[in-house]
Design a protein around this motif. Structure first.
Motif, PDB file in Angstrom:
ATOM      1  N   PHE B  97      27.366  62.658  29.708  1.00  0.00           N
ATOM      2  CA  PHE B  97      28.167  61.683  28.954  1.00  0.00           C
ATOM      3  C   PHE B  97      29.442  62.314  28.381  1.00  0.00           C
ATOM      4  N   GLY B  98      29.653  63.613  28.621  1.00  0.00           N
ATOM      5  CA  GLY B  98      30.817  64.294  28.050  1.00  0.00           C
ATOM      6  C   GLY B  98      31.634  64.958  29.141  1.00  0.00           C
ATOM      7  N   ASP B  99      31.512  66.299  29.245  1.00  0.00           N
ATOM      8  CA  ASP B  99      32.317  67.067  30.203  1.00  0.00           C
ATOM      9  C   ASP B  99      32.054  66.681  31.655  1.00  0.00           C
ATOM     10  N   GLY B 100      30.957  65.973  31.896  1.00  0.00           N
ATOM     11  CA  GLY B 100      30.627  65.572  33.259  1.00  0.00           C
ATOM     12  C   GLY B 100      31.205  64.215  33.661  1.00  0.00           C
ATOM     13  N   TRP B 101      32.201  63.724  32.912  1.00  0.00           N
ATOM     14  CA  TRP B 101      32.827  62.436  33.279  1.00  0.00           C
ATOM     15  C   TRP B 101      33.466  62.539  34.665  1.00  0.00           C
ATOM     16  N   LEU B 102      33.634  61.418  35.352  1.00  0.00           N
ATOM     17  CA  LEU B 102      34.145  61.439  36.728  1.00  0.00           C
ATOM     18  C   LEU B 102      35.621  61.042  36.822  1.00  0.00           C
ATOM     19  N   PHE B 103      35.940  59.861  36.323  1.00  0.00           N
ATOM     20  CA  PHE B 103      37.337  59.389  36.453  1.00  0.00           C
ATOM     21  C   PHE B 103      37.640  58.354  35.372  1.00  0.00           C
ATOM     22  N   LYS B 104      38.947  58.097  35.212  1.00  0.00           N
ATOM     23  CA  LYS B 104      39.385  57.083  34.242  1.00  0.00           C
ATOM     24  C   LYS B 104      40.070  55.945  34.989  1.00  0.00           C
ATOM     25  N   ILE B 105      39.812  54.748  34.505  1.00  0.00           N
ATOM     26  CA  ILE B 105      40.388  53.559  35.129  1.00  0.00           C
ATOM     27  C   ILE B 105      41.179  52.767  34.090  1.00  0.00           C
ATOM     28  N   LYS B 106      42.348  52.309  34.516  1.00  0.00           N
ATOM     29  CA  LYS B 106      43.117  51.344  33.698  1.00  0.00           C
ATOM     30  C   LYS B 106      42.679  49.960  34.170  1.00  0.00           C
ATOM     31  N   LEU B 107      42.017  49.256  33.275  1.00  0.00           N
ATOM     32  CA  LEU B 107      41.445  47.959  33.633  1.00  0.00           C
ATOM     33  C   LEU B 107      42.508  46.920  33.956  1.00  0.00           C
ATOM     34  N   ASP B 108      42.252  46.106  34.959  1.00  0.00           N
ATOM     35  CA  ASP B 108      43.118  44.945  35.216  1.00  0.00           C
ATOM     36  C   ASP B 108      42.888  43.878  34.141  1.00  0.00           C
ATOM     37  N   ASP B 109      41.633  43.752  33.743  1.00  0.00           N
ATOM     38  CA  ASP B 109      41.272  42.682  32.800  1.00  0.00           C
ATOM     39  C   ASP B 109      40.279  43.245  31.790  1.00  0.00           C
ATOM     40  N   ILE B 110      40.747  43.436  30.585  1.00  0.00           N
ATOM     41  CA  ILE B 110      39.930  44.119  29.579  1.00  0.00           C
ATOM     42  C   ILE B 110      38.644  43.358  29.241  1.00  0.00           C
ATOM     43  N   THR B 111      38.649  42.062  29.475  1.00  0.00           N
ATOM     44  CA  THR B 111      37.457  41.274  29.136  1.00  0.00           C
ATOM     45  C   THR B 111      36.289  41.589  30.086  1.00  0.00           C
ATOM     46  N   GLU B 112      36.614  42.293  31.198  1.00  0.00           N
ATOM     47  CA  GLU B 112      35.535  42.627  32.125  1.00  0.00           C
ATOM     48  C   GLU B 112      34.492  43.529  31.466  1.00  0.00           C
ATOM     49  N   LEU B 113      34.908  44.277  30.442  1.00  0.00           N
ATOM     50  CA  LEU B 113      33.965  45.147  29.726  1.00  0.00           C
ATOM     51  C   LEU B 113      32.764  44.382  29.195  1.00  0.00           C
ATOM     52  N   GLU B 114      33.017  43.122  28.837  1.00  0.00           N
ATOM     53  CA  GLU B 114      31.939  42.329  28.222  1.00  0.00           C
ATOM     54  C   GLU B 114      30.821  42.015  29.204  1.00  0.00           C
ATOM     55  N   SER B 115      31.147  42.124  30.512  1.00  0.00           N
ATOM     56  CA  SER B 115      30.118  41.781  31.491  1.00  0.00           C
ATOM     57  C   SER B 115      29.178  42.959  31.777  1.00  0.00           C
ATOM     58  N   LEU B 116      29.530  44.139  31.229  1.00  0.00           N
ATOM     59  CA  LEU B 116      28.674  45.305  31.467  1.00  0.00           C
ATOM     60  C   LEU B 116      27.453  45.298  30.548  1.00  0.00           C
ATOM     61  N   LEU B 117      26.465  46.108  30.901  1.00  0.00           N
ATOM     62  CA  LEU B 117      25.254  46.197  30.091  1.00  0.00           C
ATOM     63  C   LEU B 117      25.506  47.007  28.829  1.00  0.00           C
ATOM     64  N   ASP B 118      24.836  46.626  27.753  1.00  0.00           N
ATOM     65  CA  ASP B 118      24.837  47.525  26.598  1.00  0.00           C
ATOM     66  C   ASP B 118      23.654  48.483  26.735  1.00  0.00           C
ATOM     67  N   ALA B 119      23.548  49.403  25.770  1.00  0.00           N
ATOM     68  CA  ALA B 119      22.522  50.456  25.888  1.00  0.00           C
ATOM     69  C   ALA B 119      21.128  49.857  26.060  1.00  0.00           C
TER      70      ALA B 119
END
Lengths: 359, 130
Positions: B97-119
């Motif tokens: 969850f830290g140094d092992g991150w893969l890549f960063k994305i600039k979202l086209d639509d920030i509201t898409e985050l809401e469709s992801l799972l929470d913990a």
């Protein structure tokens, strides 16, 4: 049905990740498989191999029984404690299993057989006693711990009394001696020096703990597989099985053709195969990114083949494999990987010995 | 049960997503995923500038045991990749969850985050797998 070895609780104490291995619940790794691998190459690691089958063969015709049972010839064994590697074949000349046989006397031998096929092996061993005055005893009272690596022998030595130390002092490779309560063999499956030790079940957990206390790293089946593959050693069920001739599995050296009058199970079929066999096992090396995996198709001008075992080699830092290919294969072959075809080097199926690359 | 930080978002295919602000997210694979794979030996990352759509093959992580695709958890442009993984893929094992991150994305639509799972949702999806 899930069997557990007598060291099961010790594995859990060391936070092992356990998996099913042919009906046995065994550690695949404790923490990092690659660190376990390096421990064996650089210092000392240990494996619980108590799931392997130990069978004593005793009786006036023990020698004759084994000469019939095995493709290699136990008549080669004349020094007490000397071991021999052999295939055990079926009538069709396929490999039922590979095993190590220790010689104590012409009426007293010990077999250490694979674990994957215990029931099948025991049934076969027993069936073949027909006509021979020999008695087989499965030694399920014994556990087995392999301690391997450049520091393995010296570390085990710290746990031996002076009498035991004298016994193992000048042991050559591929011998097994009874030393007090331990049966200590200079055998292994890693390409490193070390011991395989048989001892009573009830003593095994304390012995394991003593080794842990001396810094020997517990290693799981994952590291065992990468180590044996780097050493170019076959794994039953992957590199050979009942449908494969030992000639097509780099086990030709284990067949004792002479004396020609010695009949052994599978000999007739093997003599035919000797004329017709057109495949062999080679090593493959791929220095670019990616990992060769068992089952991948191998393409060459001489014809197609298949990877029988493949992995990432922690010692070398790139992927290695064993593949069954046509006898007249060239210096390179192509492998069908995920989403691409890659040209890889063909080498002898041996990659690392005593911590060093042999490529 | 492995660690599942509450502040992250997840996919059922074991990617994690952290919103760094301004519609930029960091993506990695979960601790559970690295534990399933075992020691990682190679990572194939996307290129900076790649346009990814949700569900696209974005990266490949390969362990001693197996190779596994990493899917784009959201739609957007790859703006940074973790180049350290080229020589040190084991960072994913040691710090997923830290140094092992893969890549960063600039979202086209920030509201898409809401469709992801929470913990909690991700923990539930792991339980279903097992």
């Amino acid at each position: 049905m899930s069997n557990q070895t007598v060291l099961h609780a010790k594995h859990l104490e060391s936070s092992a990740k356990m998996v099913d291995f042919h009906g046995w619940e065994m550690p695949i790794r404790y923490s990092s498989q690659i660190e376990e691998h390096h421990a064996v190459r650089q210092n000392a690691g240990m494996f619980d191999v108590s799931h392997m089958t130990v069978v004593d063969a005793k009786g006036p015709q023990a020698k004759a029984y084994l000469q019939n049972l095995l493709a290699n010839d136990v008549a080669k064994l004349t020094t007490k404690g000397k071991a021999l590697y052999s295939g055990m074949l079926n009538e069709a000349g396929g490999v039922i299993d590979d095993l190590i046989v220790y010689y104590f006397a012409e009426d007293d031998y010990r077999l250490v057989v694979n674990s994957a096929t215990r029931e099948k092996d025991l049934a076969w061993l027993n069936a073949q006693t027909n006509g021979f005055d020999v008695e087989l005893t499965e030694r399920d009272d014994l556990a087995m711990i392999a301690v391997q690596g450049p520091a393995a022998k010296a570390t085990v030595g710290k746990l031996l009394n002076s009498e035991q130390q004298d016994i193992v002092a000048d042991m050559k490779p591929f011998f097994g001696y009874q030393a007090g309560e331990l049966f200590i063999a200079t055998t292994g499956y890693t390409g490193e020096a070390g011991y395989e030790i048989l001892l009573k079940n009830k003593q095994a957990p304390a012995f394991w703990q003593s080794l842990l206390d001396l810094g020997v790293v517990p290693c799981g089946l994952g590291a065992r597989d990468t180590l044996r593959l780097e050493a170019g050693m076959n794994l039953y069920g992957q590199d050979m099985d009942e449908t494969i001739s030992p000639l097509a599995a780099n086990m030709g050296w284990t067949i004792a053709w002479e004396p020609s009058e010695r009949q052994f199970v599978g000999r007739t079929a093997l003599e035919t195969a000797r004329e017709t066999n057109n495949s062999k096992i080679v090593g493959l090396v791929m220095e670019e990114k990616g990992v060769l995996r068992a089952g991948l198709k191998v393409i060459s001008e001489a014809g197609e083949g298949v990877i029988t075992s493949g992995t990432f080699s922690p010692t070398l830092g790139f992927s290695i494999a064993m593949a069954r290919v046509p006898n007249n294969v060239g210096a390179t072959v192509d492998v069908e990987m995920r989403k691409k075809q890659v040209t890889v080097k063909v080498v002898k199926p041996s990659f690392v010995r005593n911590g060093k690359s042999v490529l | 049960m492995s660690n599942i930080p509450a502040e992250l978002k997840y996919t059922s295919t074991h990617e994690w997503v952290r919103h760094d602000g301004d519609g930029i997210v960091t993506v990695g694979i979960t601790e559970h995923a690295q534990d399933l794979l075992g020691d990682l030996v190679h990572v194939d990352l996307p290129d900076e500038g790649d346009a990814l759509a949700t569900g696209d093959d974005a990266a490949v992580v390969e362990s001693v045991k197996a190779a596994s695709d990493v899917y784009a958890p959201v739609t957007g442009e790859v703006i940074e990749i973790n180049e350290e993984l080229e020589d040190a893929p084991e960072l994913i094992n040691s710090d997923a969850f830290g140094d092992g991150w893969l890549f960063k994305i600039k979202l086209d639509d920030i509201t898409e985050l809401e469709s992801l799972l929470d913990a909690e949702g991700y923990a539930g999806s792991i339980d279903e797998d097992e």
